[in-house]
Design an enzyme around this catalytic site. Structure first.
Site, PDB file in Angstrom:
ATOM      1  N   ASN A   1     -19.297  -0.059  -1.213  1.00  0.00           N
ATOM      2  CA  ASN A   1     -18.762  -1.058  -1.204  1.00  0.00           C
ATOM      3  C   ASN A   1     -18.997  -1.377   0.500  1.00  0.00           C
ATOM      4  OD1 ASN A   1     -17.013   1.485  -1.379  1.00  0.00           O
ATOM      5  ND2 ASN A   1     -15.130   0.237  -0.813  1.00  0.00           N
TER       6      ASN A   1
ATOM      7  N   GLU B   1     -17.072  -2.840   4.003  1.00  0.00           N
ATOM      8  CA  GLU B   1     -15.798  -4.226   4.598  1.00  0.00           C
ATOM      9  C   GLU B   1     -16.339  -4.092   6.077  1.00  0.00           C
ATOM     10  OE1 GLU B   1     -12.345  -0.668   3.824  1.00  0.00           O
ATOM     11  OE2 GLU B   1     -12.569  -1.169   1.710  1.00  0.00           O
TER      12      GLU B   1
ATOM     13  N   CYS C   1     -17.756  -5.655  -2.606  1.00  0.00           N
ATOM     14  CA  CYS C   1     -17.874  -4.236  -3.752  1.00  0.00           C
ATOM     15  C   CYS C   1     -19.317  -4.109  -3.936  1.00  0.00           C
ATOM     16  CB  CYS C   1     -17.374  -4.758  -5.095  1.00  0.00           C
ATOM     17  SG  CYS C   1     -15.230  -5.682  -5.434  1.00  0.00           S
TER      18      CYS C   1
ATOM     19  N   GLU D   1     -20.085  -3.168  -6.634  1.00  0.00           N
ATOM     20  CA  GLU D   1     -21.011  -3.644  -8.425  1.00  0.00           C
ATOM     21  C   GLU D   1     -21.860  -4.751  -7.110  1.00  0.00           C
ATOM     22  OE1 GLU D   1     -17.858  -2.830  -7.600  1.00  0.00           O
ATOM     23  OE2 GLU D   1     -16.827  -2.847  -9.743  1.00  0.00           O
TER      24      GLU D   1
ATOM     25  N   CYS E   1     -13.443  -4.792 -10.335  1.00  0.00           N
ATOM     26  CA  CYS E   1     -12.484  -6.195 -10.116  1.00  0.00           C
ATOM     27  C   CYS E   1     -12.801  -7.437 -10.888  1.00  0.00           C
ATOM     28  CB  CYS E   1     -12.242  -6.447  -8.758  1.00  0.00           C
ATOM     29  SG  CYS E   1     -13.665  -7.182  -8.031  1.00  0.00           S
TER      30      CYS E   1
ATOM     31  N   CYS F   1     -15.938  -9.733  -9.607  1.00  0.00           N
ATOM     32  CA  CYS F   1     -17.444  -8.340 -10.193  1.00  0.00           C
ATOM     33  C   CYS F   1     -17.851  -8.934 -10.824  1.00  0.00           C
ATOM     34  CB  CYS F   1     -17.001  -7.328 -10.141  1.00  0.00           C
ATOM     35  SG  CYS F   1     -17.487  -6.464  -8.119  1.00  0.00           S
TER      36      CYS F   1
HETATM   37  N1  THU Z   1     -13.908  -1.937  -4.399  1.00  0.00           N
HETATM   38  C1  THU Z   1     -15.920  -1.929  -4.712  1.00  0.00           C
HETATM   39  O1  THU Z   1     -16.341  -1.892  -4.600  1.00  0.00           O
HETATM   40  N2  THU Z   1     -15.658  -2.248  -6.287  1.00  0.00           N
HETATM   41  C2  THU Z   1     -14.496  -3.059  -7.136  1.00  0.00           C
HETATM   42  O2  THU Z   1     -14.532  -2.890  -8.205  1.00  0.00           O
HETATM   43  C3  THU Z   1     -12.996  -2.248  -7.266  1.00  0.00           C
HETATM   44  C4  THU Z   1     -12.692  -2.358  -4.960  1.00  0.00           C
HETATM   45  C5  THU Z   1     -13.512  -2.945  -2.818  1.00  0.00           C
HETATM   46  C6  THU Z   1     -13.363  -2.729  -2.356  1.00  0.00           C
HETATM   47  C7  THU Z   1     -12.644  -3.041  -0.770  1.00  0.00           C
HETATM   48  O3  THU Z   1     -13.822  -2.648  -0.133  1.00  0.00           O
HETATM   49  C8  THU Z   1     -11.840  -1.120  -1.905  1.00  0.00           C
HETATM   50  O4  THU Z   1     -12.805  -0.933  -3.205  1.00  0.00           O
HETATM   51  C9  THU Z   1     -11.207  -1.443  -2.015  1.00  0.00           C
HETATM   52  O5  THU Z   1     -10.143  -2.457  -2.295  1.00  0.00           O
END
Ligand code: THU
Length: 133
Positions: A44, A46, A55, A57, A88, A91
């Site tokens: 991930n 940000e 994310c 994925e 999520c 994704c």
């Molecule tokens: N996140 C992912 O990388 N994948 C997911 O399926 C759920 C959430 C990340 C997004 C964000 O950077 C952190 O997790 C918290 O939500």
């Protein structure tokens, strides 16, 4: 279970190392296996403008698709928590574009994981057939 799934799980756990998550402090790693047995990882990333964060994925998928891959067998997902990490909703929809039969490996630890079909994680999905193109 496919013989490459153990390696996929390990690579997903390792991919967390490069997570850029200064805001959530929640590291996620993904490892994506193509149908011709190549592996692409993702983590991930940000942004200070929070909603731009992406994310793990979708990072793995965009890396692979931008290298010409379109057929996938499985994705392994791990996080910096001691529990299973489910992808999520955004994704799930994004991955569905490339096939409902994808195996989604939901990892708690190297030896404790679940394998689910993407179609079971996104019933009644909206996809290209819905557009009737
Ligand atoms: N996140 C992912 O990388 N994948 C997911 O399926 C759920 C959430 C990340 C997004 C964000 O950077 C952190 O997790 C918290 O939500």
């Amino acid at each position: 279970m496919h013989p490459l799934y153990s390696e996929l799980i390990e690579l997903s756990i390792k991919a967390k190392k490069h997570s850029y998550s200064p805001y959530s402090k929640f590291s996620v790693g993904a490892a994506l296996l193509t149908s011709n047995n190549k592996i692409y990882t993702g983590t991930n990333v940000e942004s200070a403008s929070y909603s731009l964060s992406i994310c793990a994925e979708r990072v793995a998928f965009t890396k692979a698709v931008s290298e010409g891959e379109k057929k996938f067998r499985a994705i392994a997902i791990s996080a910096s928590i001691k529990d299973y990490i489910y992808p999520c909703g955004a994704c799930r929809q994004f991955m569905y574009e490339f096939g409902k039969d994808l195996d989604v490996i939901i990892i708690k630890s190297k030896k404790d994981f679940l394998i689910k079909k993407l179609a079971d994680l996104l019933p009644g999905a909206f996809d290209k057939r819905s557009l009737k193109l």
